[in-house]
Each structure stands twice: as structure tokens, then as C-alpha cells.
Design a protein around this motif. Structure first.
Motif, PDB file in Angstrom:
ATOM      1  N   ALA A 168    -134.895  -7.001  -2.654  1.00 14.07           N
ATOM      2  CA  ALA A 168    -134.696  -5.756  -3.686  1.00 14.07           C
ATOM      3  C   ALA A 168    -133.998  -4.806  -2.778  1.00 14.07           C
ATOM      4  CB  ALA A 168    -136.027  -5.448  -3.921  1.00 14.07           C
ATOM      5  N   PRO A 169    -132.536  -4.731  -2.944  1.00 11.35           N
ATOM      6  CA  PRO A 169    -131.626  -3.856  -2.370  1.00 11.35           C
ATOM      7  C   PRO A 169    -132.135  -2.403  -2.962  1.00 11.35           C
ATOM      8  CG  PRO A 169    -130.478  -5.350  -3.144  1.00 11.35           C
ATOM      9  CD  PRO A 169    -131.965  -5.697  -3.500  1.00 11.35           C
ATOM     10  N   GLY A 170    -132.123  -1.357  -2.006  1.00 14.41           N
ATOM     11  CA  GLY A 170    -132.251  -0.075  -2.489  1.00 14.41           C
ATOM     12  C   GLY A 170    -132.382   0.982  -1.329  1.00 14.41           C
ATOM     13  N   ALA A 171    -132.370   2.102  -1.507  1.00 14.40           N
ATOM     14  CA  ALA A 171    -132.271   3.044  -0.447  1.00 14.40           C
ATOM     15  C   ALA A 171    -133.152   3.151   0.505  1.00 14.40           C
ATOM     16  CB  ALA A 171    -132.384   4.716  -1.343  1.00 14.40           C
ATOM     17  N   HIS A 172    -134.460   2.744   0.483  1.00 13.48           N
ATOM     18  CA  HIS A 172    -135.654   2.530   1.167  1.00 13.48           C
ATOM     19  C   HIS A 172    -135.418   1.565   2.214  1.00 13.48           C
ATOM     20  CE1 HIS A 172    -139.434   2.647   3.144  1.00 13.48           C
ATOM     21  NE2 HIS A 172    -139.686   1.536   2.901  1.00 13.48           N
ATOM     22  N   SER A 173    -134.836   0.546   1.687  1.00  7.87           N
ATOM     23  CA  SER A 173    -134.556  -0.682   2.767  1.00  7.87           C
ATOM     24  C   SER A 173    -133.228  -0.268   3.813  1.00  7.87           C
ATOM     25  CB  SER A 173    -133.906  -1.775   2.030  1.00  7.87           C
ATOM     26  OG  SER A 173    -135.260  -2.466   1.441  1.00  7.87           O
ATOM     27  N   MET A 174    -132.472   0.673   3.219  1.00  8.31           N
ATOM     28  CA  MET A 174    -131.025   0.996   3.821  1.00  8.31           C
ATOM     29  C   MET A 174    -131.556   2.116   4.755  1.00  8.31           C
ATOM     30  SD  MET A 174    -128.707  -0.955   3.023  1.00  8.31           S
ATOM     31  CE  MET A 174    -126.830  -0.346   2.941  1.00  8.31           C
ATOM     32  N   HIS A 175    -132.456   2.959   4.551  1.00  8.32           N
ATOM     33  CA  HIS A 175    -133.061   3.768   5.556  1.00  8.32           C
ATOM     34  C   HIS A 175    -133.753   3.293   6.541  1.00  8.32           C
ATOM     35  CE1 HIS A 175    -134.616   7.650   7.029  1.00  8.32           C
ATOM     36  NE2 HIS A 175    -135.776   6.960   6.969  1.00  8.32           N
ATOM     37  N   ARG A 176    -134.571   2.137   6.203  1.00 11.61           N
ATOM     38  CA  ARG A 176    -134.965   1.250   7.483  1.00 11.61           C
ATOM     39  C   ARG A 176    -133.961   0.612   8.392  1.00 11.61           C
ATOM     40  NH1 ARG A 176    -139.193  -2.883   5.175  1.00 11.61           N
ATOM     41  NH2 ARG A 176    -139.514  -3.163   7.281  1.00 11.61           N
ATOM     42  N   ALA A 177    -132.861   0.167   7.867  1.00 13.29           N
ATOM     43  CA  ALA A 177    -131.753  -0.344   8.671  1.00 13.29           C
ATOM     44  C   ALA A 177    -131.251   0.695   9.509  1.00 13.29           C
ATOM     45  CB  ALA A 177    -130.758  -0.961   7.637  1.00 13.29           C
ATOM     46  N   ARG A 178    -131.132   1.906   8.979  1.00 12.16           N
ATOM     47  CA  ARG A 178    -130.426   3.016   9.766  1.00 12.16           C
ATOM     48  C   ARG A 178    -131.497   3.430  11.120  1.00 12.16           C
ATOM     49  NH1 ARG A 178    -126.244   6.432  10.030  1.00 12.16           N
ATOM     50  NH2 ARG A 178    -125.286   5.542   8.266  1.00 12.16           N
ATOM     51  N   GLU A 179    -132.803   3.493  10.695  1.00  7.77           N
ATOM     52  CA  GLU A 179    -133.894   3.592  11.646  1.00  7.77           C
ATOM     53  C   GLU A 179    -133.683   2.594  12.825  1.00  7.77           C
ATOM     54  OE1 GLU A 179    -137.502   3.948   9.357  1.00  7.77           O
ATOM     55  OE2 GLU A 179    -137.297   6.343   9.253  1.00  7.77           O
ATOM     56  N   LEU A 180    -133.622   1.400  12.329  1.00  6.35           N
ATOM     57  CA  LEU A 180    -133.778   0.466  13.386  1.00  6.35           C
ATOM     58  C   LEU A 180    -132.638   0.435  14.096  1.00  6.35           C
ATOM     59  CD1 LEU A 180    -134.929  -2.760  10.895  1.00  6.35           C
ATOM     60  CD2 LEU A 180    -136.209  -1.569  13.051  1.00  6.35           C
TER      61      LEU A 180
END
Length: 122
Positions: A32-44
């Protein structure tokens, strides 16, 4: 021996919490692509940068995580879409590395003309 990611004293392997966090975040994004997942990617990516990792480390981790995520995908079409979608996740995870590179190389590149036509002959 399991693959290892990162430099310095602390190496991460596929059995590590860092690898599992990346797999979980990538899997969530693929489902489920979304802003939350992209934020997690950047945090990682930021966590990896702070830990002293380099871009090749993140690329290797991503490749292994994607391979693991694709193992549960049955159809070739879904696999193709997942691979394309995963590149966006990787791009976001590498964002913090780009910001550091811009800080070191920004002035050099800012002084170069963007194209030959932008320079004026004397």
C-alpha cells in the motif's frame, strides 16, 4: 555467512533488526504505497547515514530485502510492478545521502554553467 551491510564496528546482517525493519517498511510500501511508507524509507536512510553506512550498503540491503519481498509474489505482472514501485522506495531511502552530497558538492556544481549555450563568448 549472511550478507553484511555497513562500515565500522557495527555490521548488519539479514538477521539484524535493521534489515528486518527495512523489509517490513518495503513490504508495507509494496502492499500500500503512501506518504507514511515513504517517510519510513527516508527515516531508514537517515538512520543508515548516521550509522556510517554508504550508498553501496543501502543498495545491497535493498536488493536483498526486495528479493525477500518478491518471494511471496506469484504473478509476473505483480512482480514487475513491485520492482518498479520499489525503486521509488529506494530513491527515498537514499535521499539523506543526496542531501549530504549536495552540502559537500553544491558550491562546485553551482558555479558551472548548465549547458554550453548558457555561457557567453567574450
Amino acid at each position: 555467512m549472511a550478507p553484511q551491510y555497513g562500515y565500522g564496528d557495527e555490521f548488519e546482517s539479514q538477521a539484524s533488526p535493521a534489515f528486518q525493519s527495512y523489509v517490513d517498511a518495503l513490504r508495507d510500501y509494496l502492499d500500500a504505497p503512501g506518504a507514511h511508507s515513504m517517510h519510513r524509507a527516508r527515516e531508514l536512510g537517515a538512520d543508515a547515514l548516521r550509522a556510517g553506512w554508504h550508498v553501496p550498503d543501502v543498495l545491497a540491503l535493498h536488493q536483498d530485502a526486495l528479493t525477500l519481498c518478491l518471494g511471496r509474489v506469484a504473478s509476473a505482472e505483480t512482480r514487475r510492478k513491485s520492482i518498479l514501485r520499489a525503486s521509488s522506495f529506494l530513491e527515498e531511502a537514499l535521499g539523506p545521502f543526496e542531501m549530504v552530497g549536495d552540502r559537500f558538492h553544491g558550491p562546485l556544481f553551482a558555479t558551472r554553467p548548465s549547458s554550453p549555450s548558457s555561457t557567453r563568448a567574450g
